[in-house]
Design a protein around this motif. Sequence first.
Motif, PDB file in Angstrom:
ATOM      1  N   ARG A 226      11.726  35.038  85.107  1.00 30.12           N
ATOM      2  CA  ARG A 226      10.473  35.445  84.473  1.00 30.12           C
ATOM      3  C   ARG A 226      10.350  34.900  83.041  1.00 30.12           C
ATOM      4  O   ARG A 226       9.255  34.563  82.596  1.00 30.12           O
ATOM      5  N   ASN A 227      11.450  34.831  82.340  1.00 25.65           N
ATOM      6  CA  ASN A 227      11.412  34.264  80.984  1.00 25.65           C
ATOM      7  C   ASN A 227      11.018  32.791  81.024  1.00 25.65           C
ATOM      8  O   ASN A 227      10.238  32.320  80.183  1.00 25.65           O
ATOM      9  N   SER A 228      11.542  32.058  81.987  1.00 31.64           N
ATOM     10  CA  SER A 228      11.194  30.635  82.104  1.00 31.64           C
ATOM     11  C   SER A 228       9.749  30.472  82.556  1.00 31.64           C
ATOM     12  O   SER A 228       9.039  29.565  82.093  1.00 31.64           O
ATOM     13  N   GLU A 229       9.298  31.333  83.463  1.00 25.54           N
ATOM     14  CA  GLU A 229       7.907  31.259  83.919  1.00 25.54           C
ATOM     15  C   GLU A 229       6.931  31.544  82.777  1.00 25.54           C
ATOM     16  O   GLU A 229       5.810  31.008  82.770  1.00 25.54           O
ATOM     17  N   ALA A 230       7.353  32.342  81.827  1.00 29.68           N
ATOM     18  CA  ALA A 230       6.472  32.694  80.708  1.00 29.68           C
ATOM     19  C   ALA A 230       6.169  31.500  79.810  1.00 29.68           C
ATOM     20  O   ALA A 230       5.183  31.524  79.050  1.00 29.68           O
ATOM     21  N   THR A 231       6.998  30.447  79.881  1.00 30.67           N
ATOM     22  CA  THR A 231       6.740  29.268  79.054  1.00 30.67           C
ATOM     23  C   THR A 231       5.671  28.355  79.654  1.00 30.67           C
ATOM     24  O   THR A 231       5.111  27.516  78.951  1.00 30.67           O
ATOM     25  N   LEU A 232       5.388  28.496  80.946  1.00 29.55           N
ATOM     26  CA  LEU A 232       4.497  27.554  81.624  1.00 29.55           C
ATOM     27  C   LEU A 232       3.056  27.597  81.126  1.00 29.55           C
ATOM     28  O   LEU A 232       2.432  26.539  80.941  1.00 29.55           O
ATOM     29  N   PRO A 233       2.446  28.778  80.899  1.00 31.54           N
ATOM     30  CA  PRO A 233       1.048  28.786  80.433  1.00 31.54           C
ATOM     31  C   PRO A 233       0.836  28.050  79.118  1.00 31.54           C
ATOM     32  O   PRO A 233      -0.239  27.478  78.893  1.00 31.54           O
ATOM     33  N   ALA A 234       1.853  28.045  78.252  1.00 27.91           N
ATOM     34  CA  ALA A 234       1.696  27.342  76.970  1.00 27.91           C
ATOM     35  C   ALA A 234       1.508  25.848  77.194  1.00 27.91           C
ATOM     36  O   ALA A 234       0.698  25.195  76.503  1.00 27.91           O
ATOM     37  N   PHE A 235       2.230  25.274  78.147  1.00 29.66           N
ATOM     38  CA  PHE A 235       2.076  23.852  78.428  1.00 29.66           C
ATOM     39  C   PHE A 235       0.712  23.561  79.047  1.00 29.66           C
ATOM     40  O   PHE A 235       0.104  22.519  78.775  1.00 29.66           O
ATOM     41  N   GLU A 236       0.238  24.470  79.876  1.00 30.60           N
ATOM     42  CA  GLU A 236      -1.099  24.288  80.451  1.00 30.60           C
ATOM     43  C   GLU A 236      -2.162  24.326  79.353  1.00 30.60           C
ATOM     44  O   GLU A 236      -3.139  23.550  79.382  1.00 30.60           O
ATOM     45  N   ALA A 237      -1.968  25.226  78.380  1.00 31.01           N
ATOM     46  CA  ALA A 237      -2.914  25.293  77.260  1.00 31.01           C
ATOM     47  C   ALA A 237      -2.857  24.011  76.431  1.00 31.01           C
ATOM     48  O   ALA A 237      -3.906  23.501  75.987  1.00 31.01           O
ATOM     49  N   GLN A 238      -1.666  23.470  76.211  1.00 29.41           N
ATOM     50  CA  GLN A 238      -1.527  22.216  75.468  1.00 29.41           C
ATOM     51  C   GLN A 238      -2.241  21.081  76.193  1.00 29.41           C
ATOM     52  O   GLN A 238      -2.927  20.264  75.571  1.00 29.41           O
ATOM     53  N   ARG A 239      -2.094  21.034  77.509  1.00 34.90           N
ATOM     54  CA  ARG A 239      -2.761  19.994  78.284  1.00 34.90           C
ATOM     55  C   ARG A 239      -4.280  20.112  78.161  1.00 34.90           C
ATOM     56  O   ARG A 239      -4.980  19.120  77.914  1.00 34.90           O
ATOM     57  N   ASP A 240      -4.802  21.313  78.318  1.00 35.21           N
ATOM     58  CA  ASP A 240      -6.245  21.507  78.245  1.00 35.21           C
ATOM     59  C   ASP A 240      -6.779  21.168  76.860  1.00 35.21           C
ATOM     60  O   ASP A 240      -7.850  20.553  76.715  1.00 35.21           O
ATOM     61  N   THR A 241      -6.030  21.561  75.828  1.00 34.99           N
ATOM     62  CA  THR A 241      -6.447  21.245  74.458  1.00 34.99           C
ATOM     63  C   THR A 241      -6.509  19.744  74.242  1.00 34.99           C
ATOM     64  O   THR A 241      -7.457  19.220  73.634  1.00 34.99           O
ATOM     65  N   ALA A 242      -5.512  19.023  74.747  1.00 35.41           N
ATOM     66  CA  ALA A 242      -5.503  17.565  74.609  1.00 35.41           C
ATOM     67  C   ALA A 242      -6.674  16.943  75.357  1.00 35.41           C
ATOM     68  O   ALA A 242      -7.300  15.990  74.864  1.00 35.41           O
ATOM     69  N   LEU A 243      -6.991  17.462  76.528  1.00 39.27           N
ATOM     70  CA  LEU A 243      -8.119  16.932  77.302  1.00 39.27           C
ATOM     71  C   LEU A 243      -9.441  17.172  76.579  1.00 39.27           C
ATOM     72  O   LEU A 243     -10.316  16.299  76.550  1.00 39.27           O
ATOM     73  N   TYR A 244      -9.597  18.354  75.982  1.00 38.73           N
ATOM     74  CA  TYR A 244     -10.832  18.642  75.247  1.00 38.73           C
ATOM     75  C   TYR A 244     -10.944  17.743  74.011  1.00 38.73           C
ATOM     76  O   TYR A 244     -12.035  17.281  73.668  1.00 38.73           O
ATOM     77  N   THR A 245      -9.811  17.512  73.347  1.00 42.28           N
ATOM     78  CA  THR A 245      -9.811  16.605  72.192  1.00 42.28           C
ATOM     79  C   THR A 245     -10.196  15.199  72.610  1.00 42.28           C
ATOM     80  O   THR A 245     -10.987  14.519  71.932  1.00 42.28           O
ATOM     81  N   LEU A 246      -9.646  14.758  73.732  1.00 41.13           N
ATOM     82  CA  LEU A 246      -9.974  13.421  74.231  1.00 41.13           C
ATOM     83  C   LEU A 246     -11.452  13.311  74.561  1.00 41.13           C
ATOM     84  O   LEU A 246     -12.095  12.285  74.270  1.00 41.13           O
ATOM     85  N   ALA A 247     -12.026  14.350  75.162  1.00 40.57           N
ATOM     86  CA  ALA A 247     -13.456  14.329  75.476  1.00 40.57           C
ATOM     87  C   ALA A 247     -14.290  14.163  74.210  1.00 40.57           C
ATOM     88  O   ALA A 247     -15.256  13.380  74.179  1.00 40.57           O
ATOM     89  N   ALA A 248     -13.939  14.888  73.159  1.00 42.03           N
ATOM     90  CA  ALA A 248     -14.688  14.776  71.898  1.00 42.03           C
ATOM     91  C   ALA A 248     -14.574  13.368  71.318  1.00 42.03           C
ATOM     92  O   ALA A 248     -15.552  12.813  70.804  1.00 42.03           O
TER      93      ALA A 248
END
Length: 464
Positions: A226-248
Amino acid sequence: MRILALAMLLTLGACATAGPDYRPPEQAVATTPAAQGRFDAARSDAFAAGEAPDAWWQLYGDARLDALVTAALAANADLRVADANLRRAEAVVREVRGSRALSTTIGGGASLDRPSQLGGRLPGVVDESLTLSLAYPLDVRGKIARAIEASEADREAVLAARDAVRATVAAGVVRAYAGTCGANYSLAVNRRVVSLQRDTLNATQRLAKGGRGTAFDVSRADAAVRNSEATLPAFEAQRDTALYTLAALLGRAPAAYPREIAGCATLPRLNRPLPTGDGAALIRRRADIRAAERSIAADTARIGVAVADLYPQISLGGSVGIDGPLGNLGSGASFGFSLGPLISWSFPNRPIVRARIAQAEAQVQADLAQFDATVLTALRETETALTNYARGRERVAALTRARDSAARSSSQAERLFRFGRSDFLTLLDAQRTLADSEARRTQAEVQLVDDQVDVFEALGGGWR
């Protein structure tokens, strides 16, 4: 007439262009050997002596990345602003050049002249006038020439500023693309760690059911998952943030990010030493340095504009026209013309002109200091970027060795535990070490790409 003759003598007697001619700064930091030589931090084998390319992102050999940079350079909103600023600066140059051309003025009018002593009931006389005036500036002291020099240097400074935006946009696209791929890469690595820990949890549950394990072992294994699974959403957020930055950067709304790269999980990699050139090449290439140098040239020319106001401004002028009662128009008496020099002179305001000259000279001194500051900043940023990248490569190499050791240790601990030759806590500790090593190595690899972009951005790449 005497004042007119005196003004012409003063002007024609000193007909050199007013103000100093611009010369590149000779006592600046940019001219010192330390600033022009090889970078101190470029002695690592991570770097090559060749000139840094303009389209540096092509070194990654990634067609998708090349297409994204090309699209951003065509559609980016900040670049559109910079292009508009450049067009405005070009229009200013045309306007200033136009002040050297022949100017024409056409005027005319009509009036009713009715003298009061003749009686209010008399109709009066209608007068008509039409005049064509011409003026050509001689620019004996070069005020217009200096103004043109200043506007052209301003345009070149704006062009350099546009180049700086291009470099920033290109670097931003590479960062956003690498951020997307890096987040997915980190997500994949951490999912593998979670999968490994889940296998351990499943095995622990089976052993507990068979009497070889305890509920405490199961709960500890479950907590690790569960501790390792808790790190996964942060990477998904980083990916989405990078995609939104790229769109701009591409001039799009965030939701219109390029879907084709959303699943990218391979980091851009350079398998060759980075070409850096030397300090002299950096000084020629960096857009902010070029803009600072052009500002010196523009403000040097403005000294001449101010100095020229100490002298009369002379134009050749002429006019032709008709004037008089409507019934007499066309007769010789209604026709008139004039031809001769036109002089304007702010002689009574010489203290004000002297103050303007002092202001212009002080501005050039400020520009020279700003030029030095810009060069020093560029050199510092480059040395720092080179150092960070070289040390980053060493860190990735060390963390890769640590990860490999942790992987072997985790595999050995798992086998020992399965055969009852080691306790469960040892296995969990080995897996926790492996998870930490994988995360740190992945983070260092992602950071290394960002360090590469820092190097090329500091070197001023991204314009032609």
